[in-house]
Design an enzyme around this catalytic site. Structure first.
Site, PDB file in Angstrom:
ATOM      1  N   SER A   1      90.281  88.981 -97.063  1.00  0.00           N
ATOM      2  CA  SER A   1      90.662  87.857 -97.571  1.00  0.00           C
ATOM      3  C   SER A   1      91.028  86.719 -96.480  1.00  0.00           C
ATOM      4  CB  SER A   1      91.884  87.930 -98.351  1.00  0.00           C
ATOM      5  OG  SER A   1      92.661  86.616 -98.761  1.00  0.00           O
TER       6      SER A   1
ATOM      7  N   TYR B   1     100.778  90.913 -99.790  1.00  0.00           N
ATOM      8  CA  TYR B   1      99.230  90.621 -99.819  1.00  0.00           C
ATOM      9  C   TYR B   1      98.978  90.444 -98.642  1.00  0.00           C
ATOM     10  CZ  TYR B   1      95.055  89.011-101.566  1.00  0.00           C
ATOM     11  OH  TYR B   1      93.616  88.686-101.780  1.00  0.00           O
TER      12      TYR B   1
HETATM   13  P1  NAD Z   1      89.949  91.193-110.298  1.00  0.00           P
HETATM   14  O1  NAD Z   1      91.562  91.242-110.547  1.00  0.00           O
HETATM   15  O2  NAD Z   1      88.875  90.420-110.944  1.00  0.00           O
HETATM   16  O3  NAD Z   1      89.428  92.614-109.673  1.00  0.00           O
HETATM   17  C1  NAD Z   1      90.242  93.706-109.235  1.00  0.00           C
HETATM   18  C2  NAD Z   1      89.522  95.068-109.551  1.00  0.00           C
HETATM   19  O4  NAD Z   1      90.611  95.988-109.057  1.00  0.00           O
HETATM   20  C3  NAD Z   1      89.674  95.441-111.079  1.00  0.00           C
HETATM   21  O5  NAD Z   1      88.289  96.068-111.037  1.00  0.00           O
HETATM   22  C4  NAD Z   1      90.743  96.272-111.265  1.00  0.00           C
HETATM   23  O6  NAD Z   1      90.642  97.060-112.429  1.00  0.00           O
HETATM   24  C5  NAD Z   1      90.966  97.168-110.037  1.00  0.00           C
HETATM   25  N1  NAD Z   1      92.062  97.363-109.660  1.00  0.00           N
HETATM   26  C6  NAD Z   1      93.304  96.869-109.781  1.00  0.00           C
HETATM   27  N2  NAD Z   1      94.186  97.872-109.668  1.00  0.00           N
HETATM   28  C7  NAD Z   1      93.684  99.090-109.289  1.00  0.00           C
HETATM   29  C8  NAD Z   1      94.026 100.442-109.155  1.00  0.00           C
HETATM   30  N3  NAD Z   1      95.594 100.791-108.892  1.00  0.00           N
HETATM   31  N4  NAD Z   1      93.000 101.311-109.058  1.00  0.00           N
HETATM   32  C9  NAD Z   1      91.934 101.184-109.214  1.00  0.00           C
HETATM   33  N5  NAD Z   1      91.341 100.078-109.503  1.00  0.00           N
HETATM   34  C10 NAD Z   1      92.258  98.798-109.624  1.00  0.00           C
HETATM   35  O7  NAD Z   1      90.085  90.531-108.746  1.00  0.00           O
HETATM   36  P2  NAD Z   1      89.105  89.978-107.664  1.00  0.00           P
HETATM   37  O8  NAD Z   1      89.639  88.621-107.454  1.00  0.00           O
HETATM   38  O9  NAD Z   1      87.427  90.305-108.130  1.00  0.00           O
HETATM   39  O10 NAD Z   1      89.421  90.717-106.352  1.00  0.00           O
HETATM   40  C11 NAD Z   1      88.893  91.822-105.811  1.00  0.00           C
HETATM   41  C12 NAD Z   1      89.123  91.726-104.350  1.00  0.00           C
HETATM   42  O11 NAD Z   1      88.931  90.494-103.783  1.00  0.00           O
HETATM   43  C13 NAD Z   1      90.678  92.140-103.921  1.00  0.00           C
HETATM   44  O12 NAD Z   1      90.885  93.037-103.104  1.00  0.00           O
HETATM   45  C14 NAD Z   1      91.311  90.708-103.934  1.00  0.00           C
HETATM   46  O13 NAD Z   1      92.597  90.762-102.966  1.00  0.00           O
HETATM   47  C15 NAD Z   1      90.025  90.178-103.000  1.00  0.00           C
HETATM   48  N6  NAD Z   1      89.943  88.862-102.792  1.00  0.00           N
HETATM   49  C16 NAD Z   1      90.075  87.738-103.899  1.00  0.00           C
HETATM   50  C17 NAD Z   1      89.946  86.543-103.780  1.00  0.00           C
HETATM   51  C18 NAD Z   1      89.878  85.610-105.249  1.00  0.00           C
HETATM   52  O14 NAD Z   1      89.940  84.206-105.014  1.00  0.00           O
HETATM   53  N7  NAD Z   1      89.557  85.982-106.448  1.00  0.00           N
HETATM   54  C19 NAD Z   1      90.067  85.971-102.650  1.00  0.00           C
HETATM   55  C20 NAD Z   1      90.065  86.774-101.554  1.00  0.00           C
HETATM   56  C21 NAD Z   1      90.071  88.003-101.743  1.00  0.00           C
END
Ligand code: NAD
Length: 261
Positions: free
Chosen positions: A143, A156
């Site tokens: 991130s 985080y």
């Molecule tokens: P999201 O909530 O859409 O997806 C998260 C996924 O992780 C889901 O499939 C959920 O079921 C799974 N998950 C959560 N807890 C879990 C557990 N204990 N065991 C197994 N699976 C689990 O979120 P996203 O935005 O797609 O985020 C994905 C990654 O990208 C994360 O690591 C997040 O920190 C990172 N990220 C997101 C953003 C953003 O703006 N959306 C920005 C930077 C980084």
């Protein structure tokens, strides 16, 4: 089809960025292991949909990324089903926002476990197979918060800085084995989760949709545009290609200029 005969395990791939990465790797011919939580019927539809759209095999694991034994079992299951884990994408992640003095200690532990320690455990289980086959790609969804901080996101930010360090150490260890390890560091990514926050924020702050997007959500992002999940997925596919074989230990920003400031 650069990934035919390969297997990709993507943690947290039942929605958002992970699902887009899983689809994109399947489109390149990889068999895929999906992981994450959600409605069982919807997950099965997604699983079967990827299989039929791309002519690959897709397995689903419900392993909880906060549980080391479950993570180990998931990797063994993937190797049992497909013979290998060649591409490992550590993507599962959660967020919690609170001042440190009010931050529940169990939330801290949970975020460190899911957003950081799970990547150690998947690597611990998958690296021996990658070394034996002399090829591997490990991609960690970090991130912008792996490079800079925001207040109230202590766990985080700590986990994401941690995964950036873990990736560098792993990259050095694995460089002689044709296994690369990199981070992708997105800024604000347009996911259903983000989109669904807009109406409430408009109401709470008396702002238009455009004001919410530009002045609240994208305050730190100079392009004033969201990253898309498909853009993140395209970078993951590139990191799996031969053209990327010399990219290792890198933390690649995709954040509309956020961390250039
Ligand atoms: P999201 O909530 O859409 O997806 C998260 C996924 O992780 C889901 O499939 C959920 O079921 C799974 N998950 C959560 N807890 C879990 C557990 N204990 N065991 C197994 N699976 C689990 O979120 P996203 O935005 O797609 O985020 C994905 C990654 O990208 C994360 O690591 C997040 O920190 C990172 N990220 C997101 C953003 C953003 O703006 N959306 C920005 C930077 C980084």
């Amino acid at each position: 089809m650069t990934l035919k005969t390969k297997t990709a395990l993507v943690t947290g791939s039942t929605s958002g960025i992970g699902l887009a990465i899983a689809r994109a790797l399947a489109a390149e011919g990889a068999n895929v292991v999906l992981n994450g939580f959600g409605d069982a019927t919807a997950i099965e539809e997604t699983r079967a949909g990827i299989e039929s759209a791309y002519g690959v095999k897709v397995h689903y694991s419900s392993a909880d990324m906060s549980k080391p034994e479950a993570i180990n079992a998931m990797v063994r299951e993937a190797e049992g089903a497909f013979g290998s884990v060649d591409v490992l994408v550590n993507n599962a992640g959660i967020q919690f926002v609170s001042p440190i003095e009010d931050f529940p200690a169990d939330k801290w532990e949970q975020i460190i476990a899911i957003n950081l320690s799970s990547a150690f455990h998947t690597m611990h289980a998958a690296i021996p197979g990658m070394k034996a086959r002399g090829w591997g790609r490990i991609i960690n969804t970090a991130s912008a918060h792996s490079l800079v901080a925001s207040p109230f996101k202590s766990a985080y930010v700590a986990a994401k800085h941690g995964i950036a360090g873990l990736s560098k150490a792993a990259a050095l260890e694995l460089a002689p084995h044709k296994i690369t390890v990199n981070c992708i560091s997105p800024g604000y990514v347009w996911t259903p989760l983000v989109e669904s926050q807009i109406p409430d924020t408009m109401k709470a702050r008396g702002l238009t949709k455009e004001q919410v997007i530009e002045d609240v959500m994208l305050k730190a992002q100079p392009t004033k545009e969201f990253v898309t999940v498909d853009q993140v997925a395209a970078l993951a596919v590139f990191l799996c290609s031969d053209a990327a074989s010399q990219i290792t230990g890198a933390n690649i920003s995709m954040d509309g200029g956020w961390t250039a400031q």
